[in-house]
Motif scaffolding. Structure first.
Motif, PDB file in Angstrom:
ATOM      1  N   GLN A   1      10.575  79.645 117.131  1.00  8.97           N
ATOM      2  CA  GLN A   1      11.685  80.467 117.016  1.00  8.97           C
ATOM      3  C   GLN A   1      12.999  79.833 116.659  1.00  8.97           C
ATOM      4  O   GLN A   1      13.583  80.480 115.725  1.00  8.97           O
TER       5      GLN A   1
ATOM      6  N   GLU B   1      12.603  79.855 112.811  1.00 13.63           N
ATOM      7  CA  GLU B   1      12.795  81.367 112.160  1.00 13.63           C
ATOM      8  C   GLU B   1      14.034  81.516 112.216  1.00 13.63           C
ATOM      9  O   GLU B   1      14.631  82.332 110.925  1.00 13.63           O
ATOM     10  N   ARG B   2      14.980  81.658 113.483  1.00  8.32           N
ATOM     11  CA  ARG B   2      16.294  81.759 113.445  1.00  8.32           C
ATOM     12  C   ARG B   2      16.952  81.335 112.204  1.00  8.32           C
ATOM     13  O   ARG B   2      17.806  81.851 111.628  1.00  8.32           O
TER      14      ARG B   2
ATOM     15  N   SER C   1      15.858  80.141 109.559  1.00 12.15           N
ATOM     16  CA  SER C   1      15.759  80.579 108.218  1.00 12.15           C
ATOM     17  C   SER C   1      16.437  81.936 107.849  1.00 12.15           C
ATOM     18  O   SER C   1      16.734  82.194 106.516  1.00 12.15           O
ATOM     19  N   GLU C   2      16.264  82.634 108.791  1.00 14.02           N
ATOM     20  CA  GLU C   2      16.825  84.080 108.592  1.00 14.02           C
ATOM     21  C   GLU C   2      18.232  83.771 108.354  1.00 14.02           C
ATOM     22  O   GLU C   2      18.734  84.559 107.542  1.00 14.02           O
ATOM     23  N   ARG C   3      19.023  83.181 109.136  1.00 10.18           N
ATOM     24  CA  ARG C   3      20.509  82.935 108.809  1.00 10.18           C
ATOM     25  C   ARG C   3      20.600  82.300 107.442  1.00 10.18           C
ATOM     26  O   ARG C   3      21.606  82.685 106.744  1.00 10.18           O
TER      27      ARG C   3
ATOM     28  N   ALA D   1      18.620  82.763 104.788  1.00 15.19           N
ATOM     29  CA  ALA D   1      18.559  83.847 104.075  1.00 15.19           C
ATOM     30  C   ALA D   1      19.495  84.735 103.707  1.00 15.19           C
ATOM     31  O   ALA D   1      20.014  85.157 102.699  1.00 15.19           O
ATOM     32  N   THR D   2      20.320  85.452 104.920  1.00 14.47           N
ATOM     33  CA  THR D   2      21.257  86.103 104.853  1.00 14.47           C
ATOM     34  C   THR D   2      22.499  85.585 104.199  1.00 14.47           C
ATOM     35  O   THR D   2      23.179  86.261 103.294  1.00 14.47           O
TER      36      THR D   2
END
Ligand SMILES: Nc1ncnc2c1ncn2[C@@H]1O[C@H](COP(=O)(O)OP(=O)(O)OP(=O)(O)O)[C@@H](O)[C@H]1O
Length: 811
Positions: free
Chosen positions: A791, A794-795, A797-799, A801-802
């Motif tokens: 988790q 993932e969090r 990578s999401e940040r 990517a944004t």
């Protein structure tokens, strides 16, 4: 007077690979790549001797402020053999699991008892500090087996709380990073989008090394509080309720930490990191005990020539070396006899760690060394620093706060004003005696009377004046129900019987207890009895006592059997009494307020006639507890030696088969194996002695219990009736000769097992998890650990990517 204790130091040696230069995912657990004439270890006396075959690399300057070697003519330092002694020496293959038991677990226990505790790792870059504290890099999918002390502490804390039955304790976590002499909150993202942005901004600046440093990135401020020492303003401290929440935050914080690759470590921490567990216990009397456990991973000292750092990494190195040098200065000042001025404020690191160094804390340092020829100079430097550290004294004290925390004076003033407002309001609205404060003994008696009245009289109404009053009533009712359950195996709420009832106004004399809850009936198991050996005298004595009670147990009744005490008449029983009941008038079990009375009598007996016996029992309990602790410690040591033996045997087997190349380390593995086996045997012998002493002490404790109980019995029988009679000359039917047992008393030693260590030393016991009571519990914890890692990744990578999408973060 507060007892002082010195900082403890363990030295951990990381396994080295062939050239000792690269640490990239080093799976080489061969051991130590240094011949014994240069480095020899004695794990029994915990000494390490270091010499140098040639002048140490250097320029004639002292390698560090604490390494003041004599310099040779050509300017290079030389070193004669020096022996260092520490609290513990941990050569490979010491696992994080055994290290946790030896180092972190005792600190967790002391923190839960109200003392501040700090564990910090120190050493050169690549020596294994982060591996020790946080395990393999967060999000790298590092193995569960290798997880660091911090992740183990998360689980360990909740296990300890469960074991110690400390439900009401508040656990919070925080994580500070000191990067380039600025403080950052690594849990910043937990506070919502804005704060997430702060961390991202900073990461952006740090990671993109070509960008000029953005000075607008917010950093945290440090201030000194008179009551609680150095504090970080605005630091987030989310509450955690379980291991899962703790692990999630731990991984989040580590994903946000600054790392960089250099010659000696491909994931080198570029900052100091302090992960803290904050504990708060609020007692009913308004007392607050707060404590914390800091786990500190210091950035490693670096030689620029070796790391070949340039640009941003070089700048970071400069900051790291400078702050470590200030740390050394503080430690030197603390270790010196005069201790007049301690330069804590020279750097953020020393200021934040003020309490942990020479303060109110139990501190343990794990000095990590890299035992390879290439790193001998830094090894010596670390050992010298560690030696100084051992001389630093701390004064651990329980952090008790009677008046509340920061700003308590202001809050108390506000509370006072509001209370005055409230009383004024009550007076003008014609209400008197409203309960807002903690009730007095008289208030409590009043509350109990109204509860009895409410239960006995269907038409009675319970008057409630305030929220506090309601809470008190509910708490008292719960107490009565629980006591009824504990004592009688049935929930029975009884008031003190009236004289006519006691005298047997009705034929048959006894009355049924009121309101037996069928839920609680049966299953009347005395916990203490469970702890006693079934063959022990005390067990038999207790069983006998209980048998007397059970033999006269009142028949179970449902709520509808409620007696009409208000009219003084007993309604006809729904079931005909058994012949036994008619023959022997039932004796009411000690329940509700009767239990209170019995307890009070027992307490006064312990203070008076039974004082000597009671004190003997206390001493016996303490001895059992101490012995049990020794058994646990010995078990930990034996497991550690076992790990070592297995490792050395595997190494020898490898050599015989011509398998993996022999380590250039010349210290004979056979000799090491012999020493380890000897240590193992010695500890095993001590364990066996300890165990028989434990059994003896347990027996002694049981005898004390038995002695105290029978002395109390005789005391009760011998007491004149007036002395034991109830309030106004009434005689209680449960007094004197009818008394059957002392009220429930905690005779145990607070532990739920029989003293057998949780992890018995066994030939092939590689049990990695001290706390996992079953394989299933271990699996569950591993799943939780893996999930939290995924988790966090993932969090993260999401940040990324944004930010990438918005063009703000160019990696
Ligand atoms: N006891 C150990 N057992 C197995 N591998 C280890 C051990 N200690 C260190 N390592 C390995 O050595 C490498 C460097 O360790 P680590 O990153 O913990 O060093 P460090 O002291 O924190 O360095 P830095 O100060 O640069 O952050 C890692 O790949 C780690 O897996």
């Amino acid at each position: 007077m507060v007892a002082s204790s010195r900082i403890k130091v363990f030295v951990r040696l990381r396994p080295t690979n062939e050239d000792g230069k690269s640490s990239k995912q080093n799976n080489n657990t061969e051991g130590i790549d240094l011949p014994p004439n240069l480095l020899s270890l004695d794990t029994i006396s915990n000494t390490i001797t270091v010499s140098s075959p040639h002048p140490l690399r250097g320029t004639g300057r002292s390698i560090s402020p604490v390494l003041d070697q004599p310099t040779s003519n050509n300017g290079n330092s030389t070193l004669s053999p020096t022996t260092f002694q520490f609290d513990r020496l941990l050569p490979p293959p010491t696992t994080n699991s055994s290290l946790f038991q030896l180092s972190t677990l005792p600190l967790i226990r002391s923190a839960l008892a109200g003392y501040n505790a700090t564990l910090l790792t120190y050493g050169q870059t690549g020596a294994g500090k982060t591996f020790t504290t946080f395990g393999p890099p967060a999000g790298s999918g590092g193995s569960y087996k290798d997880r660091g002390l911090c992740a183990r502490a998360v689980a360990g804390i909740f296990n300890e709380l469960k074991k110690q039955d400390k439900g009401g304790i508040e656990v919070r976590v925080s994580c500070i990073e000191i990067y380039n002499e600025s403080l950052f909150d690594l849990l910043g993202f937990a506070g919502g989008e804005d704060s997430q942005r702060e961390v991202d901004d900073r990461r952006y600046n740090k990671t993109n090394r070509d960008q000029p440093n953005n000075t607008t990135v917010p950093t945290l401020a440090l201030f000194e509080s008179a009551s609680s020492g150095p504090q970080v303003r605005g630091l987030r401290m989310p509450l955690i309720q379980n291991s899962e929440e703790g692990l999630n935050l731990l991984f989040e914080s580590q994903m946000n930490r600054a790392i960089a690759e250099h010659q000696l470590n491909d994931a080198s921490s570029r900052s100091h990191c302090i992960f803290t567990f904050h504990f708060v216990v609020r007692s009913e009397g308004g007392k607050i005990i707060s404590s914390k456990l800091n786990i500190v991973d210091l950035a490693g000292s670096e030689r620029l020539a070796k790391t070949e750092a340039a640009g941003q990494v070089q700048r970071e190195s400069n900051f790291i070396n400078k702050s470590l040098s200030f740390l050394e200065q503080v430690v030197i000042a603390l270790a010196s006899k005069s201790r007049d001025h301690i330069p804590y404020r020279q750097s953020k690191l020393t200021h934040v760690l003020k309490d942990s160094l020479g303060g109110n804390c139990n501190t343990l340092m794990i000095a990590c060394i890299w035992p390879h020829l290439n790193h001998l100079d830094q090894t010596v430097s670390t050992l010298k620093f560690a030696t100084r550290m051992q001389m630093v004294k701390n004064k651990p004290t329980v952090n008790e706060n009677k008046g509340g925390g920061v700003g308590s004076a202001k809050l108390l003033r506000q509370i006072k004003q509001l209370k005055e407002e409230l009383s004024f309001h009550d007076v003008i609205s014609g209400r008197a005696n409203v309960m807002y404060e903690q009730p007095t003994a008289q208030d409590m008696q009043h509350v109990r009377d109204s509860i009895f009245k409410f239960i006995e009289d269907e038409d009675a109404e319970m008057e409630v004046h305030s929220l506090t009053h309601t809470r008190v009533i509910m708490a008292e009712m719960r107490r009565m129900i629980i006591e009824g359950k504990e004592v009688g195996g049935a929930t029975t709420i009884m008031r003190t019987p009236r004289r006519e009832e006691v005298d047997g106004g009705e034929e048959g004399g006894g009355r049924e207890p009121v309101g037996i809850n069928p839920l609680f009936s049966g299953g009347n198991v005395n916990v203490e009895e469970k702890m006693l050996s079934p063959t022990s005298d005390a067990y038999i004595a207790r069983k006998k006592m209980r048998g007397v009670e059970e033999g006269v147990e009142t028949p179970r009744s449902s709520v509808s059997d409620t007696n009409d005490y208000s009219t003084g008449q007993t309604p006809p029983p729904k079931r005909a009494p058994s012949p036994a009941q008619i023959a022997t008038p039932p004796i009411k079990p000690y329940v509700g307020s009767d239990v209170m009375e019995k307890k009070a009598e027992f307490e006064s007996f312990k203070l008076g006639a039974g004082k000597a016996r009671s004190e003997a029992l206390d001493r016996a309990k303490l001895q059992v507890k101490e012995k049990k602790r020794s058994i646990k410690e010995l078990t930990g040591e034996i497991n550690y030696q076992k790990d070592r033996i297995d490792f050395l045997m595997a190494q020898l087997r490898g050599n015989e088969g011509g398998g993996s190349p022999t380590s250039p380390r010349a210290e004979d593995p056979t000799k090491q194996l012999k020493a380890a086996k000897k240590a193992y045997r010695v500890k095993m012998e001590s364990l066996s002695e300890c165990k028989s002493e434990y059994k003896f002490l347990q027996h002694q404790r049981e005898q004390c219990v038995q002695g105290l109980v029978s002395a109390f019995d005789s005391w009760m029988k011998m007491r004149p009736v007036e002395e034991v009679g109830g309030g106004e000359g009434e005689e209680s039917p449960k007094r004197g000769g009818d008394r059957t047992r002392a009220p429930d008393e905690d005779y145990g030693d607070d532990d739920d097992d029989d003293g057998t260590p949780q992890r018995e030393p066994q030939a092939r016991d590689y049990g990695d998890e001290f706390y996992s009571e079953s394989p299933r519990a271990g699996r569950k914890e591993q799943e939780m650990y893996d999930k939290a890692q995924i988790q966090a990744r993932e969090r993260f990578s999401e940040r990324n990517a944004t930010l990438k999408k918005s063009g703000e973060w160019k990696l």
